[in-house]
Design a protein around this motif. Structure first.
Motif, PDB file in Angstrom:
ATOM      1  N   UNK A 146      -0.683   4.848  -3.208  1.00  0.00           N
ATOM      2  CA  UNK A 146      -0.660   6.160  -2.775  1.00  0.00           C
ATOM      3  C   UNK A 146       0.361   6.638  -3.413  1.00  0.00           C
ATOM      4  N   UNK A 175       3.462   4.270  -1.902  1.00  0.00           N
ATOM      5  CA  UNK A 175       2.993   3.255  -1.305  1.00  0.00           C
ATOM      6  C   UNK A 175       1.610   2.681  -1.378  1.00  0.00           C
ATOM      7  N   UNK A 176       1.188   1.711  -0.528  1.00  0.00           N
ATOM      8  CA  UNK A 176      -0.112   1.121  -0.776  1.00  0.00           C
ATOM      9  C   UNK A 176      -0.993   1.406   0.245  1.00  0.00           C
ATOM     10  N   UNK A 177      -2.292   1.767  -0.059  1.00  0.00           N
ATOM     11  CA  UNK A 177      -3.436   1.994   1.191  1.00  0.00           C
ATOM     12  C   UNK A 177      -3.620   0.371   1.816  1.00  0.00           C
TER      13      UNK A 177
END
Lengths: 251, 250, 253
Positions: A146, A175-177
């Motif tokens: 993200x 960030x990361x989903x």
């Protein structure tokens, strides 16, 4: 001059121009989603020496440098990725390596758009809450990062077509989903030296004319950055109204 | 084939109405950018209709009505931003210790309200307008547990008036369905991290009391009755003929 | 690319408003979805003309429902049937109790035909659906999808004619997408299961290869609508160089 003092024809052309530059911006998103840098920089960019593309790492200036950083270097990364992927997934053989690298989708919202009174340029800022995802990877793990950024974009009218002149990309949230907490994780990194550094906001750093950092991703101790202020109504594209200062007198 | 003669508006009126909706989109974009920059204290004077009007700022659990109440909320947001920055300076003297209050202001909180899906109706008399936006947002205000990122899913529903040729906010609803800690599901119970001593002072911070504390919109939970979007703006001639996103005091 | 056509002031501002109204139409659809008013969406936002209703299409990665009767059967009737089952299983007082839907549209790219009779548009949605479960929690799920739409003018109102929603991925909130199996488990994919068996079955977008298949294609300037431009089934041209499908090609050793 208030807009009411412009001719009706100029106001109508500027209304259409506002929509046109939104389309140019969206074309960027959809080309970039296929990692199709060739189409993007061939079709929707000015080839002027004044064109520029900036990110955290700095600013590329002039079409040759922009092309090298945004097309040539980007394609090299896609080809290198492909060699890793084809080793694990033979079904990618014969397919264009570029879209296989990832789908980098920088969505466009929160647009503030102004068209110059002279009708020859337009300026826009956006918030882009985006996602970057890929399924077949050399690590044999799919991913969806993200990436929320802010954009400052200048456009010019060339031979009746609206073209990009300047782009300034400001990464804010990475960030990361959906397993991470971008604020708590950053605080953890600050207070726990064993956590290591935050991931970089871009995959590479091509040659630039104006060195960075030009904008840093959010961190707990980051001061406020207004790197791409929203555009105000303006007469003409000049050093008072641009996302890239012109380094020589504009003819 | 396109009909080039509008049944209601002249060409000049069509242009003016298009420019109005563009200005309203720009206004809300600037509002969102001000919040990212932690400049909430500028919002009222820059974008609102002013004290002589019936202004109203609405959240899920209450509303501020009148200029003094709305302004006091934004000023409190500035005070809270300043408090967070000072707490971070206390916690990180090596990085921030040499900087004064003005220099550190804004460090810490980061709040993004992306404005999407505008449905805007300009009144027939061009004196007012209504707009509805979807906002899938993210924020970190820094809490007692420290920095903590949230996802939000919600709406901005806004009434505007045309004041001396400029569009201004009259009523603004910022209501969320979801306000969820990033990395956790909003469909399951969430565990808020434990407080940290360096941020305990935030426990004493209070926003001004609402003009009325009342549930405007229950936040999502799996036992919430189905709740749709705020009412979509509809074409109207003059503001008295349509509904309001403001709240009438009981 | 179509030659750039010149317009009078009156024509140009009419076209500017056409584009604005088309964007508003698709944004209104977002709020209809939040309200789960699918029947009203069909009544208010989709084609009404009998000929257009015959050729209307609602597509997803796996094909299209064609004709408004088929679209309604999938999009409204099957949906309500599922909601009634959920209500019964959850012991809920109403249908949709504990559910939440949001498919906000961003990144609008709208092309109005030179003749002004049709338009094409593309959007991207970072969406979510949250469905209440029997245990008192809910399945909250991120959904990423590209939306491509053909619009047609009916009595001076713009209407949705062909709608293609190409899903890229879905991921439960709070879960790490990268921990999902690499190959998509179509049989258990909630979006595919919801879509059912369409009128025209055809895999049009396989996100295993990201956006390599270039479908739905980006709308470009055009003069007048022809079938080969359609986001309905008549406009889908499978890549003749499609190569291997996901998971194929492992027998060479």
């Amino acid at each position: 001059m208030s807009k009411e003092q412009l001719s009706l024809s100029r106001r109508i052309e500027n209304a259409a121009a506002s929509q046109e530059v939104e389309n140019v911006k969206a074309m960027h998103t959809y080309y970039h989603g296929r990692s199709d840098a060739t189409s993007e920089w061939s079709q929707i960019w000015s080839r002027s020496d004044d064109c520029s593309w900036a990110h955290a790492f700095g600013r590329m200036r002039g079409f040759d440098q922009v092309w090298y950083g945004s097309v040539t270097s980007y394609d090299i990364m896609a080809m290198q990725n492909y060699i890793d992927v084809v080793d694990k997934y033979p079904e990618v053989g014969g397919k264009d390596p570029r879209p296989l690298s990832e789908a980098s989708v920088h969505t466009l919202v929160t647009d503030v758009v102004e068209v110059a009174e002279d009708g020859q340029s337009a300026r826009a800022s956006f918030i882009t809450p985006g996602v970057i995802h890929s399924v077949l990877t050399g690590m044999e793990k799919k991913y969806c990062n993200v990436l929320w950024e802010r954009y400052g974009s200048d456009f010019v009218l060339e031979d009746g077509e609206w073209k990009y002149l300047h782009e300034h990309v400001c990464p804010d949230i990475l960030t990361r989903l959906d397993a991470l907490n971008w604020a708590a994780d950053d605080y953890e990194r600050l207070t726990n030296p064993d956590r290591g550094a935050a991931p970089p906001p871009t995959l590479g750093a091509p040659p630039v004319s104006d060195p960075g950092p030009m904008h840093k991703p959010y961190s707990t101790l980051q001061e406020v950055q207004n790197t791409v202020p929203w555009p105000e109504p303006y007469k003409t594209l000049d050093n008072g109204n641009t996302y890239t200062p012109f380094v020589r007198d504009k003819q | 084939m396109t009909s080039y003669t509008h049944p209601t508006y002249s060409t000049e009126q069509l242009v003016e109405r298009w420019e109005s909706q563009r200005e309203i989109k720009n206004l809300m974009g600037k509002y969102a950018n001000c919040v990212i920059l932690n400049r909430e204290d500028e919002l009222f004077d820059a974008f609102w209709a002013g004290g002589e009007n019936d202004v109203c700022l609405v959240f899920n659990d209450g509303y501020y009505k009148g200029a003094e109440a709305v302004r006091s909320y934004y000023m409190a947001e500035r005070e809270r931003n300043a408090l967070v920055s000072k707490l971070l300076r206390d916690r990180f003297p090596e990085q921030l210790g040499g900087k004064n209050d003005d220099e550190i202001y804004g460090i810490g909180p980061f709040k993004v309200n992306p404005m999407a899906c505008p449905v805007i109706e300009i009144a027939g008399d061009n004196a007012s307008a209504k707009g509805l936006w979807y906002c899938q947002g993210a924020y970190n205000k820094v809490e007692e547990c420290g920095p903590l990122a949230h996802w939000t899913w919600g709406f901005f529903a806004v009434d505007f008036i045309n004041k001396d040729g400029a569009w201004r906010i009259l009523h603004l609803q910022q209501v969320n369905d979801v306000d969820s800690i990033c990395g956790m599901s909003w469909g399951r119970p969430q565990k808020i991290p434990s407080p940290l001593p360096e941020f305990m002072a935030l426990a004493d911070f209070r926003y001004p009391a609402y003009t009325e504390s009342v549930t405007i919109r229950e936040q999502y939970n799996p036992r919430r009755p189905f709740t749709g979007a705020p009412r979509i703006p509809e074409p109207y001639e003059t503001f008295s003929e349509t509904f309001s996103y403001g709240i009438e005091e009981v | 690319m179509a030659d750039k056509k010149r317009y009078t002031d009156e024509e140009m501002i009419a076209r500017v408003w056409d584009i604005e109204n088309i964007k508003t139409l698709i944004n209104k659809r977002v709020y209809y979805i939040c309200n789960d008013r699918r029947s009203e969406e069909i009544a208010d936002l989709w084609v009404k003309d009998p000929e257009n209703k015959k050729t209307a299409a609602f597509g997803r990665n796996w094909g299209w429902y064609v004709g408004m009767d088929e679209i309604r059967r999938y999009y409204v009737d099957s949906h309500i049937e599922r909601l009634r089952t959920q209500q019964r299983e959850n012991g809920a007082p109403d249908i949709n109790f504990g559910n939440l839907y949001a498919h906000p549209a961003s990144t609008g790219l709208v092309r109005l035909a030179d003749d002004g009779d049709t338009a094409k548009g593309m959007w991207y949605s970072i969406a979510q659906e949250t469905i209440a479960l029997t245990d008192g929690t809910a399945d909250a799920r991120w959904m990423l999808e590209r939306i491509a739409v053909d619009f047609i003018r009916e009595n001076d109102n713009w209407k949705i004619w062909h709608l293609m929603i190409a899903a890229d991925l879905n991921c439960e909130a709070g879960e790490d997408y990268s921990e999902q199996p690499v190959y998509i488990d179509w049989d258990n994919d909630p979006v595919k299961r919801e879509f059912g068996k369409p009128t025209v079955e055809c895999l049009v977008h396989d996100p295993t290869f990201n956006w390599w298949d270039d479908y739905p294609f980006m709308p470009m300037p055009y003069a007048t609508f022809t079938d080969d431009l359609s986001y309905g089934p008549e406009g889908f041209k499978p890549n003749p160089n499609k190569g291997l499908a996901a998971g194929e090609g492992r027998n060479y050793k």
